[in-house]
Design a protein around this motif. Structure first.
Motif, PDB file in Angstrom:
ATOM      1  N   ASN A  14       0.816  -1.220   0.000  1.00  0.00           N
ATOM      2  CA  ASN A  14       0.000   0.000   0.000  1.00  0.00           C
ATOM      3  C   ASN A  14       0.854   1.277   0.000  1.00  0.00           C
ATOM      4  N   ASN A  15       2.166   1.115  -0.136  1.00  0.00           N
ATOM      5  CA  ASN A  15       3.036   2.292  -0.178  1.00  0.00           C
ATOM      6  C   ASN A  15       2.627   3.221  -1.318  1.00  0.00           C
ATOM      7  N   LEU A  16       2.698   4.513  -1.055  1.00  0.00           N
ATOM      8  CA  LEU A  16       2.314   5.516  -2.044  1.00  0.00           C
ATOM      9  C   LEU A  16       3.427   5.684  -3.082  1.00  0.00           C
ATOM     10  N   VAL A  17       3.066   5.687  -4.357  1.00  0.00           N
ATOM     11  CA  VAL A  17       4.030   5.873  -5.451  1.00  0.00           C
ATOM     12  C   VAL A  17       3.986   7.328  -5.912  1.00  0.00           C
ATOM     13  N   ARG A  18       5.156   8.002  -5.809  1.00  0.00           N
ATOM     14  CA  ARG A  18       5.246   9.401  -6.222  1.00  0.00           C
ATOM     15  C   ARG A  18       6.097   9.602  -7.475  1.00  0.00           C
ATOM     16  N   LYS A  64      12.239   6.163   1.914  1.00  0.00           N
ATOM     17  CA  LYS A  64      10.827   5.834   1.716  1.00  0.00           C
ATOM     18  C   LYS A  64      10.517   5.463   0.261  1.00  0.00           C
ATOM     19  N   VAL A  65      11.399   4.640  -0.326  1.00  0.00           N
ATOM     20  CA  VAL A  65      11.152   4.096  -1.657  1.00  0.00           C
ATOM     21  C   VAL A  65       9.898   3.224  -1.605  1.00  0.00           C
ATOM     22  N   SER A  66       9.065   3.285  -2.649  1.00  0.00           N
ATOM     23  CA  SER A  66       7.792   2.557  -2.628  1.00  0.00           C
ATOM     24  C   SER A  66       7.981   1.058  -2.840  1.00  0.00           C
ATOM     25  N   ALA A  67       8.769   0.686  -3.860  1.00  0.00           N
ATOM     26  CA  ALA A  67       8.977  -0.734  -4.164  1.00  0.00           C
ATOM     27  C   ALA A  67      10.162  -0.881  -5.107  1.00  0.00           C
ATOM     28  N   LEU A  68      10.646  -2.103  -5.206  1.00  0.00           N
ATOM     29  CA  LEU A  68      11.772  -2.426  -6.078  1.00  0.00           C
ATOM     30  C   LEU A  68      11.292  -3.449  -7.103  1.00  0.00           C
TER      31      LEU A  68
END
Length: 550
Positions: A14-18, A64-68
């Motif tokens: 659910n991390n926010l992607v900016r 606070k990277v969203s994903a890899l």
């Protein structure tokens, strides 16, 4: 993404992607802002050992990277265990894609969504910004600003002052609340620059129901703070809602700055007028009424001068509690409490005192009704203030009614005498009215301490001159004995001594002074003398050395 699957770190989906970018160097963490979706084939990290992999993932998590998103099959076939373990621990998702998937097929859709989202935000921001600017320029005030905010975000709104006293509310039932839980809000997570926090609260006037509300503190000039509270009774505050909230907060801040500037000018004008009236510096009634008319002050009312004085409680460091400093927070707190109790009252801050011109109705048949009302209100203010600020005592002095502005100096002097004498007689928490001072009202009109001392009878002076350790006990016993109409039993009860001790002391007083306690005139003189001693505690008497230290 059809052929992609989550390898680890599912808790962070659910991390926010900016944003979205490609890892082309091992020091990528230094060049990102946070919230990015990172694409990589792990080529720049091939030489990393287990420890370096863990450190690298920790750096991404700190940013606070969203994903890899990792492409396998070209440079690496298996994702290293160090990266997978750190992903699970840091809740940083690892998404695996096959080598035939071009990065652009992931980057373009993500960028399109981000750009579209930014365009929507910009359009909404302009619409909301224009609306609140129009309200500010039209001088619509806080009530219209929060009502407009309610319509935009779909939740009730309340505006509180720095002490959480309500200024304006869209739904009065939500003004009173009890805090059940408190949580700081991560501004980056909800896309706002404002510091804010969320509380779970119970609303007694809303049937005892509970819900969460968001508190946005807004600081303005001179460190004055207001609190904008959004009650999430209908829905949770969303990302776009914060655009409206921030614009509303800015408009409220501008409105408060304007009110503060106007209030400062009005207060200076009003304070000067009050000082002139209290000190009888009146050139002409016409000029006074003209000055009062400019600030909407009705001088035709009947006023009572009431003084509130702050006093540091024994044991507290006076250096830490400089009550004389300009805009001291304790003075401002007391000012606000009095103003809430007396919305139409006129208040003047003077050093450690607050001067209140308390407007009352034309005296009814019961002439003491107004005085009882003022005392009850003062007692309520004192209780609330001292419960909140335990390092301060609050003393109150009340003058008699001034039925014309020419009588205000007299009422002011009476309030000063009541404040001073009330403290001497009843202690640091006294609420004293001049009308209740009895003979002190007459005695305090003699300002010359030496002249006042002449009214102390010779018999009492002999007791004052008695140079023995028990002199203070004798004086206290005499005072209490006369207060109880020469009743030895009641005197003993109040002084917590035996009845025979009182009778012994009275006989000793007679021997020392020669007092005739059966002579009503002499006893009246002694009682007056004892009251004069109370007054002389604050006035050194040069010509009567026998009174020094009494």
């Amino acid at each position: 993404m059809k052929q992609a699957f989550v390898v680890s770190g599912k808790q962070g989906l659910n991390n926010l992607v900016r944003g979205v970018t490609i890892i082309e160097a091992p020091d990528i963490a230094e060049w990102i802002n946070g919230g990015e979706l990172l694409l990589t084939s792990l080529y720049p990290l091939q030489s990393f050992d287990y420890s370096e992999q863990q450190t690298f993932m920790a750096q991404l998590s700190d940013k606070k990277v969203s994903a890899l998103v990792i492409k396998t099959g070209r440079f690496v076939h298996d994702i290293p265990s160090g990266i997978i373990e750190a992903s699970e621990r840091l809740h940083l998702p690892i998404i695996q894609i096959p080598k035939q998937v071009p990065y652009r097929e992931i980057m373009y859709p993500v960028m399109e969504l981000l750009f579209n989202n930014q365009v929507v935000k910009l359009k909404y921001f302009k619409e909301v910004h224009d609306r609140f600017i129009a309200l500010t320029l039209a001088n619509k005030g806080a009530e219209n600003i929060i009502m407009s905010l309610k319509k935009l975000i779909g939740n009730p709104v309340t505006l509180f002052d720095r002490n959480f006293y309500p200024i304006s509310a869209t739904d009065p039932d939500l003004v009173q609340f009890e805090v059940l839980d408190h949580e700081e809000v991560d501004g980056a997570r909800i896309d706002t620059e404002f510091a804010c926090y969320r509380q779970r609260v119970l609303y007694p006037e809303w049937g005892g129901r509970t819900c969460e509300h968001l508190v946005v503190p807004v600081e303005t000039v001179n460190h004055i703070k207001i609190h904008l509270v959004i009650h999430e009774t209908r829905k949770t505050v969303e990302a776009l809602d914060f655009i409206a909230i921030e614009n509303a907060a800015t408009s409220l801040s501008l409105d408060l700055v304007k009110q503060y500037a106007v209030a400062e000018v009005e207060m200076k004008f009003k304070d000067d007028l009050i000082d002139d009236l209290l000190n009888a510096k009146i050139e002409s009634l016409q000029s006074v009424y003209q000055r009062a008319n400019l600030i909407g002050w009705d001088l035709n009312k009947t006023y009572v001068v009431v003084l509130f004085r702050l006093q540091i409680v024994d044991g507290y460091d006076e250096k830490e509690l400089d009550l004389y400093s300009l805009h001291h927070p304790y003075q401002r707190l007391l000012y606000d409490m009095i103003q809430r109790q007396l919305p139409e009252g006129t208040i003047r801050i003077r050093n450690d005192q607050l001067v209140v011109l308390w407007g009352i109705e034309t005296p009814p048949a019961d002439k003491t009704a107004s005085l009882r009302m003022i005392k009850a209100a003062a007692r309520n203010i004192q209780h609330t203030f001292c419960k909140r600020i335990q390092s301060i005592d609050l003393q109150v002095g009340i003058g008699n009614a001034a039925h014309a502005i020419s009588e205000l100096p007299r009422s002011y002097k009476e309030a000063q005498d009541a404040l001073q004498l009330g403290t001497l007689i009843n202690g640091n928490s006294a609420i004293s009215a001049f009308a209740d001072l009895g003979i002190y009202r007459l005695l305090c009109q003699i300002e010359d301490a030496d002249e006042l001392a002449k009214f102390i009878p010779l018999s009492l002076k002999k007791l004052l001159a008695y140079k023995q350790p028990n002199r203070e006990d004798l004086i206290k016993t005499l005072q209490t004995f006369l207060e109880h109409h020469q009743n030895a039993a009641k005197t003993a009860e109040e002084l917590y001594v035996h009845y025979k001790t009182v009778t012994y002391r009275i006989e000793r007083i007679k021997e020392i002074t020669g007092m005739d306690m059966d002579d009503p005139d002499e006893m009246l003189s002694v009682q007056v003398g004892l009251k004069i001693l109370v007054l002389l505690n604050d006035h050194p008497v040069a010509s009567h050395p026998e009174l020094v230290g009494v």
